[in-house]
Design an enzyme around this catalytic site. Structure first.
Site, PDB file in Angstrom:
ATOM      1  N   GLY A  69       0.760  -1.137   0.124  1.00 59.48           N
ATOM      2  CA  GLY A  69      -0.088  -0.028  -0.094  1.00 59.48           C
ATOM      3  C   GLY A  69       0.718   1.338   0.026  1.00 59.48           C
ATOM      4  O   GLY A  69       0.647   2.267  -0.569  1.00 59.48           O
ATOM      5  N   THR A  70       1.930   1.287   0.919  1.00 59.96           N
ATOM      6  CA  THR A  70       2.986   2.247   0.753  1.00 59.96           C
ATOM      7  C   THR A  70       3.403   2.583  -0.795  1.00 59.96           C
ATOM      8  O   THR A  70       3.520   3.944  -1.103  1.00 59.96           O
ATOM      9  CB  THR A  70       3.949   2.043   1.590  1.00 59.96           C
ATOM     10  OG1 THR A  70       3.299   1.983   3.068  1.00 59.96           O
ATOM     11  CG2 THR A  70       5.056   3.129   1.753  1.00 59.96           C
ATOM     12  N   GLN A 177      -7.929   1.787   5.060  1.00 57.48           N
ATOM     13  CA  GLN A 177      -8.804   1.383   6.180  1.00 57.48           C
ATOM     14  C   GLN A 177     -10.115   1.134   5.962  1.00 57.48           C
ATOM     15  O   GLN A 177     -10.574   0.545   6.815  1.00 57.48           O
ATOM     16  CB  GLN A 177      -8.568   2.420   7.459  1.00 57.48           C
ATOM     17  CG  GLN A 177      -7.239   2.590   8.010  1.00 57.48           C
ATOM     18  CD  GLN A 177      -6.776   1.337   8.784  1.00 57.48           C
ATOM     19  OE1 GLN A 177      -7.412   0.758   9.244  1.00 57.48           O
ATOM     20  NE2 GLN A 177      -5.523   1.472   8.784  1.00 57.48           N
ATOM     21  N   SER A 194      -4.590  -1.353   0.840  1.00 58.30           N
ATOM     22  CA  SER A 194      -3.337  -2.456   1.026  1.00 58.30           C
ATOM     23  C   SER A 194      -4.125  -3.703   1.338  1.00 58.30           C
ATOM     24  O   SER A 194      -4.884  -3.616   2.203  1.00 58.30           O
ATOM     25  CB  SER A 194      -2.555  -1.947   2.072  1.00 58.30           C
ATOM     26  OG  SER A 194      -1.538  -2.737   2.431  1.00 58.30           O
ATOM     27  N   ALA A 195      -3.764  -5.009   0.893  1.00 54.25           N
ATOM     28  CA  ALA A 195      -4.467  -5.936   1.078  1.00 54.25           C
ATOM     29  C   ALA A 195      -4.219  -6.415   2.784  1.00 54.25           C
ATOM     30  O   ALA A 195      -5.327  -7.032   3.018  1.00 54.25           O
ATOM     31  CB  ALA A 195      -3.684  -7.195   0.208  1.00 54.25           C
ATOM     32  N   HIS A 196      -3.274  -6.214   3.210  1.00 56.44           N
ATOM     33  CA  HIS A 196      -3.112  -6.898   4.618  1.00 56.44           C
ATOM     34  C   HIS A 196      -3.953  -6.104   5.613  1.00 56.44           C
ATOM     35  O   HIS A 196      -4.284  -6.575   6.750  1.00 56.44           O
ATOM     36  CB  HIS A 196      -1.592  -6.849   5.099  1.00 56.44           C
ATOM     37  CG  HIS A 196      -1.205  -5.453   5.440  1.00 56.44           C
ATOM     38  ND1 HIS A 196      -0.853  -4.584   4.555  1.00 56.44           N
ATOM     39  CD2 HIS A 196      -1.190  -4.617   6.704  1.00 56.44           C
ATOM     40  CE1 HIS A 196      -0.185  -3.479   5.227  1.00 56.44           C
ATOM     41  NE2 HIS A 196      -0.849  -3.486   6.383  1.00 56.44           N
ATOM     42  N   CYS A 320       5.374   8.136  24.601  1.00 54.88           N
ATOM     43  CA  CYS A 320       6.081   7.016  25.471  1.00 54.88           C
ATOM     44  C   CYS A 320       6.005   5.522  24.984  1.00 54.88           C
ATOM     45  O   CYS A 320       6.597   4.717  25.570  1.00 54.88           O
ATOM     46  CB  CYS A 320       5.642   7.101  26.927  1.00 54.88           C
ATOM     47  SG  CYS A 320       4.078   7.489  27.279  1.00 54.88           S
TER      48      CYS A 320
END
Length: 460
Positions: A69-70, A177, A194-196, A320
């Site tokens: 996807g990136t 998303q 993105s498939a994942h 944090c």
């Protein structure tokens, strides 16, 4: 173990597993070759493209598969900007885009382009009118995610797409998303996913470029995937990705309703069960299974470890939990509390029993983390002794500066001030957020000899 981090990666869908294993036997050959094995591979690739295009709502010849996807985002942004370079070099993004979009924007800026980052409101949504006002005569491309990956807020894509279309500017939508839940509305021009994120295998992305959009692929040329995604196609993964997308879409309506009910249960009960909590994101326009909340006086990394020990995998945008010690850019843009941040993103099939167990475990876990840090009790109030105070929290990280502020605010009279000295980037976000939650006045910040001085006036 209850896995509550589907927004990062959804578990592999059973249909994806079946398709992956089957295509390992049938789809190993080069789909560009004309012999029997190549033709068989080409049929599988074409069928996967048709299935994915149907799910997206585009033509098959407008969609290409990318290695992630990136890569889809980077290729889409670079290609659209290059294709419209004669128009100008102005790029528009929202302040809460995925890091892949923001990194592409930074690269464009470093290359001499200009970038406008559209702010969001406290729910994480852009104002369509404000977004439209950033469109200019030299705007080459606009980008807007369909839904936020950290807080679940859905963006007004259709309204923004309409404004972009009227201005003649293509809109690229990062739909990673939301694509599992339905087609992206509006007259957008480019789309990446993105498939994942929907239960497909990792290493497969989608890039859609509508017909008529000026697009110039960047980098060395390649004959595969219309020249927009060079390299040999990972055909088994592509087939599994398309099959799982079709499968999750078939289940989407019923599963979305079920997950919304579970998410609403968390949104409603966490503030009642845990004191000093801020639930963030739009309460209505949101993804079905995403809930994000932040807990005052809590070290996010410790909280995540304790929840993991209790059997829950969750994510966080707290500084944090970050190697950079800076809060999430999404929470920062929204202006909400970042310390003790927890993102719960429920995968399809999440049992209601797991959510109930999470709600049982969370209060005690948060209380234990606060106790270790010496945080003040919710109803604790120190006597008024008069005078202004200085809290030196230099070198101390989130959430300690806010804890120290909370301990001493009662030591100054109404109208008195506390000056918190801190070199932790999270303090710039969390101290104003604490003031809003506690009904105190945040006066502002000043440069200090070391770090920054944050001024808080007691008004109640």
């Amino acid at each position: 173990m209850a896995y509550f981090d589907a927004a990062s990666a959804a578990p592999l869908h059973p249909v994806a597993r079946q398709a992956l294993l089957a295509s390992l036997d049938e789809g190993w050959a080069d789909p560009a070759r004309l012999y029997r094995e190549g033709r068989r591979a080409r049929l599988l690739l074409d069928a996967a493209r048709e299935a994915a295009a149907e799910a997206v709502g585009c033509r098959a010849d407008e969609l290409v598969f990318t290695p992630s996807g990136t890569r889809a985002v980077h290729s889409g942004v670079a290609g659209a900007l290059a294709g419209r370079r004669r128009v100008g070099s102005h790029l528009i993004v929202s302040a809460v885009e995925h890091s892949s979009v923001l990194h592409a924007a930074e690269a464009h800026e470093a290359g001499g382009g200009t970038v406008t980052r559209v702010p969001v409101d406290r729910t994480g949504a852009v104002d369509p009118a404000a977004y439209a006002r950033t469109l200019r005569g030299d705007t080459a491309l606009a980008c807007l995610q369909s839904a936020n990956h950290e807080v679940g807020t859905e963006q007004p894509v259709a309204e923004v797409a309409g404004a972009c279309r009227e201005a003649g500017v293509p809109l690229l939508v990062d739909a990673a998303q939301s694509l599992a839940w339905g087609k992206v509305p509006g007259d957008w021009s480019l789309l990446a996913a993105s498939a994942h994120k929907w239960g497909g295998p990792s290493g497969v992305g989608l890039l859609v470029v509508r017909k008529g959009v000026r697009f110039a692929p960047q980098g060395p040329g390649d004959e595969r995937e219309s020249g927009r995604a060079p390299g040999f196609e990972n055909l088994p993964a592509i087939v599994a990705a398309a099959a799982s997308l079709r499968a999750v879409r078939a289940e989407a309506e019923a599963e979305a309703a079920r997950l919304r009910e579970l998410a609403e249960r968390i949104r409603a009960r966490v503030p009642a069960l845990v004191p000093d909590v801020e639930v963030v994101g739009d309460p209505v326009r949101r993804l079905p299974g995403v809930v994000t909340f932040s807990c005052l006086y809590v070290d996010g990394e410790t909280l995540l470890h304790e929840l993991d020990r209790a059997g829950f995998s969750v994510s966080s945008g707290s500084s944090c939990t970050s190697s950079t010690l800076t809060p999430s850019h999404v929470l920062k843009a929204m202006g909400v509390l970042s310390e003790g941040n927890v993102r719960v993103s429920l995968p399809p099939g999440t049992p209601a029993e797991d959510v109930e167990r999470f709600l049982e475990v969370l209060p005690g876990t948060v209380a234990a983390v606060r106790e270790k840090l010496g945080a003040p009790a919710a109803a604790e109030a120190a006597p008024r002794t008069g005078g202004d105070l200085v809290v030196d929290a230099i070198g101390r990280r989130c959430p300690v500066p806010v804890i120290e502020l909370a301990k001493v605010i009662g030591d100054v009279p109404v109208g008195g001030t506390v000056r918190v000295l801190s070199d932790d980037e999270a303090a710039r976000l969390d101290i104003p957020a604490w003031c809003e939650m506690r009904g105190q006045e945040y006066v502002g910040e000043e440069e200090a000899e070391k770090g920054t001085a944050y001024l808080v006036r007691r008004i109640s």
